[in-house]
Design a protein around this motif. Structure first.
Motif, PDB file in Angstrom:
ATOM      1  N   VAL A 186      43.576   1.235  51.090  1.00 14.04           N
ATOM      2  CA  VAL A 186      43.961  -0.095  51.588  1.00 14.04           C
ATOM      3  C   VAL A 186      43.220  -1.154  50.780  1.00 14.04           C
ATOM      4  N   LEU A 187      43.947  -2.167  50.376  1.00 18.09           N
ATOM      5  CA  LEU A 187      43.326  -3.294  49.675  1.00 18.09           C
ATOM      6  C   LEU A 187      42.716  -4.222  50.720  1.00 18.09           C
ATOM      7  N   LEU A 188      41.387  -4.365  50.695  1.00 16.10           N
ATOM      8  CA  LEU A 188      40.737  -5.245  51.665  1.00 16.10           C
ATOM      9  C   LEU A 188      40.529  -6.649  51.101  1.00 16.10           C
ATOM     10  N   ARG A 189      40.349  -6.729  49.782  1.00 13.16           N
ATOM     11  CA  ARG A 189      40.198  -8.048  49.152  1.00 13.16           C
ATOM     12  C   ARG A 189      40.736  -7.974  47.727  1.00 13.16           C
ATOM     13  N   PRO A 190      41.756  -8.782  47.403  1.00 10.45           N
ATOM     14  CA  PRO A 190      42.241  -8.756  46.027  1.00 10.45           C
ATOM     15  C   PRO A 190      41.207  -9.340  45.074  1.00 10.45           C
ATOM     16  N   GLY A 191      41.180  -8.860  43.848  1.00  9.29           N
ATOM     17  CA  GLY A 191      40.196  -9.348  42.874  1.00  9.29           C
ATOM     18  C   GLY A 191      40.720  -9.178  41.468  1.00  9.29           C
ATOM     19  N   GLN A 192      39.804  -9.180  40.535  1.00 12.81           N
ATOM     20  CA  GLN A 192      40.173  -9.131  39.119  1.00 12.81           C
ATOM     21  C   GLN A 192      40.973  -7.874  38.773  1.00 12.81           C
ATOM     22  N   ILE A 193      40.567  -6.740  39.347  1.00 11.23           N
ATOM     23  CA  ILE A 193      41.323  -5.506  39.079  1.00 11.23           C
ATOM     24  C   ILE A 193      42.541  -5.500  39.989  1.00 11.23           C
ATOM     25  N   ARG A 194      43.716  -5.409  39.371  1.00 10.05           N
ATOM     26  CA  ARG A 194      44.955  -5.591  40.115  1.00 10.05           C
ATOM     27  C   ARG A 194      45.366  -4.317  40.837  1.00 10.05           C
ATOM     28  N   VAL A 195      46.088  -4.508  41.942  1.00 11.41           N
ATOM     29  CA  VAL A 195      46.556  -3.373  42.743  1.00 11.41           C
ATOM     30  C   VAL A 195      47.367  -2.400  41.892  1.00 11.41           C
ATOM     31  N   GLN A 196      48.199  -2.936  41.000  1.00  7.91           N
ATOM     32  CA  GLN A 196      49.048  -2.066  40.165  1.00  7.91           C
ATOM     33  C   GLN A 196      48.197  -1.142  39.294  1.00  7.91           C
ATOM     34  N   GLU A 197      47.069  -1.653  38.797  1.00  8.18           N
ATOM     35  CA  GLU A 197      46.187  -0.822  37.956  1.00  8.18           C
ATOM     36  C   GLU A 197      45.579   0.297  38.797  1.00  8.18           C
ATOM     37  N   ILE A 198      45.226  -0.047  40.042  1.00 10.41           N
ATOM     38  CA  ILE A 198      44.613   0.942  40.938  1.00 10.41           C
ATOM     39  C   ILE A 198      45.640   2.008  41.315  1.00 10.41           C
ATOM     40  N   GLU A 199      46.851   1.558  41.613  1.00  7.71           N
ATOM     41  CA  GLU A 199      47.921   2.504  41.969  1.00  7.71           C
ATOM     42  C   GLU A 199      48.223   3.441  40.799  1.00  7.71           C
ATOM     43  N   ALA A 200      48.150   2.906  39.574  1.00  8.25           N
ATOM     44  CA  ALA A 200      48.437   3.743  38.401  1.00  8.25           C
ATOM     45  C   ALA A 200      47.407   4.868  38.293  1.00  8.25           C
ATOM     46  N   VAL A 201      46.141   4.577  38.609  1.00  2.00           N
ATOM     47  CA  VAL A 201      45.096   5.609  38.550  1.00  2.00           C
ATOM     48  C   VAL A 201      45.247   6.605  39.702  1.00  2.00           C
ATOM     49  N   LEU A 202      45.543   6.085  40.890  1.00  7.55           N
ATOM     50  CA  LEU A 202      45.617   6.957  42.069  1.00  7.55           C
ATOM     51  C   LEU A 202      46.922   7.751  42.128  1.00  7.55           C
ATOM     52  N   GLY A 203      47.943   7.242  41.459  1.00  5.50           N
ATOM     53  CA  GLY A 203      49.261   7.880  41.557  1.00  5.50           C
ATOM     54  C   GLY A 203      49.846   7.734  42.953  1.00  5.50           C
ATOM     55  N   GLN A 204      49.399   6.734  43.688  1.00  6.82           N
ATOM     56  CA  GLN A 204      49.987   6.454  45.010  1.00  6.82           C
ATOM     57  C   GLN A 204      49.869   4.972  45.335  1.00  6.82           C
TER      58      GLN A 204
END
Ligand code: TXA
Ligand code: MG
Length: 303
Positions: A186-204
């Motif tokens: 869950v994204l609790l606070r958006p920041g410099q690292i974008r959600v799309q980048e995180i999703e790409a690493v997690l594959g979800q």
């Protein structure tokens, strides 16, 4: 109070203050933090007093390497390891189940811990020099815009903190992305690292902040990032009335709206004593969740 340039001597003195239980303000790549050793309960309590921070708002623990994460969380989930290897050191904070007992004040009594490894040589030198992780909220008075240079810290905390270590302006200028991995991401606070980048690493997919998330991220319910001036989000240029205007495409006399300078702009407006900051909200702004989030929060807070 001393403001000291963060050369080798300044860093040594900061380490001595921290070891003696006195919080020190120091630079990170995101914003300035107000640090105290994780296991020094009086120093941690002092942080809440200095910032006038509500004690139900937990602190981020700053470590100097992945081993710091393992020491605090014996069972680090695979998703966390993947995110650390992709983004640490850097502006990503992970909220994980707590392993080792940490002072209850740090996590505000929650069974979780928020951890990040900052990408800043001074921050890392302090953590290593003190020999234990440092808790560090942003070094502003609670509710005020986060400080992105030593001068901002001084504006808020002069006379309240023993030392400000001046390492120049922060490169990123807004706070870290906070992701909870306690159950699903869950994204609790958006920041410099974008959600799309995180999703790409997690594959979800990462769940976005919703009405339910304040329960997960206690800080989100508080008044935030608020300059004294009223922040007005103008979706149409015809709504702009103030002499202080922030825009992605500034016209004459307007100021450039940039994530890195946002908090400095808020503070500048206050120094000038303007009553309102008008933000030209062009549709492109939707693409920058972190910037939009800080603007919306500031506008909601009101003067
Ligand atoms: O970039 C940053 O993260 C900066 C620099 C100094 O590292 N720090 C920072 O700290 O912004 P602070 O205290 O201003 O914001 C921490 C946020 C708050 O919204 C808080 O509620 C949330 O992280 N947080 C901390 N511990 C948490 C936990 N265990 N569970 C959920 N949210 C947590
Ligand atoms: Mg803060």
């Amino acid at each position: 109070m001393e403001t000291e340039i963060a050369g080798p001597e300044g860093i040594e003195r900061a380490i001595a203050h921290l070891k003696a239980g006195r919080p020190v303000a120091f630079p990170t790549e995101t914003v300035y933090g107000l640090g105290a050793p994780l296991f020094s309960e009086p120093a941690v309590a002092e942080i809440f007093r200095i910032k006038k921070r509500p004690t139900d708002n937990p602190l981020i623990v700053h470590v100097a390497g992945i081993e710091g994460l393992h020491a605090l969380c014996p069972e680090v989930p695979g998703e966390a390891l993947a995110l650390c290897s992709a983004f640490w050191p850097g502006p990503l904070t992970l909220v994980l189940p707590q392993g080792e007992k940490i002072p209850p004040l740090v996590s505000a009594g929650h069974p979780t811990i928020a951890i990040r490894m900052p990408n800043h040589p001074i921050a890392l030198a302090l953590i290593r020099g003190v020999g234990e992780p440092l808790v560090a909220p942003s070094a502003n008075l609670s509710g005020r815009p986060s400080p992105t240079c030593a001068e901002h810290v001084k504006e808020d905390l002069a006379g309240r903190v023993s030392m400000i270590l001046d390492g120049g302006p922060c490169e990123i200028g807004i706070e870290s992305t906070v992701i909870s991995l306690v159950d699903r991401p869950v994204l609790l606070r958006p920041g410099q690292i974008r959600v799309q980048e995180i999703e790409a690493v997690l594959g979800q997919k990462v769940a976005l902040p919703s009405k339910e998330t304040p329960a997960h991220s206690p800080g989100m319910k508080y008044r935030h990032y608020a300059p004294k001036a009223k922040v007005r989000l103008c979706t149409n240029r015809s709504e702009i009335k103030s002499s202080f205007v922030l825009s992605l495409h500034p016209q004459e006399g307007e100021r450039l709206l940039r994530k890195k300078d946002l908090f400095a702009s808020f503070r500048e407006a206050d120094r000038l004593g303007v009553l309102a900051i008008d933000v030209d909200c062009s549709p492109e702004l939707e693409e920058d969740l972190a910037l939009l989030n800080r603007l919306v929060r500031a506008a909601e807070s009101g003067p």
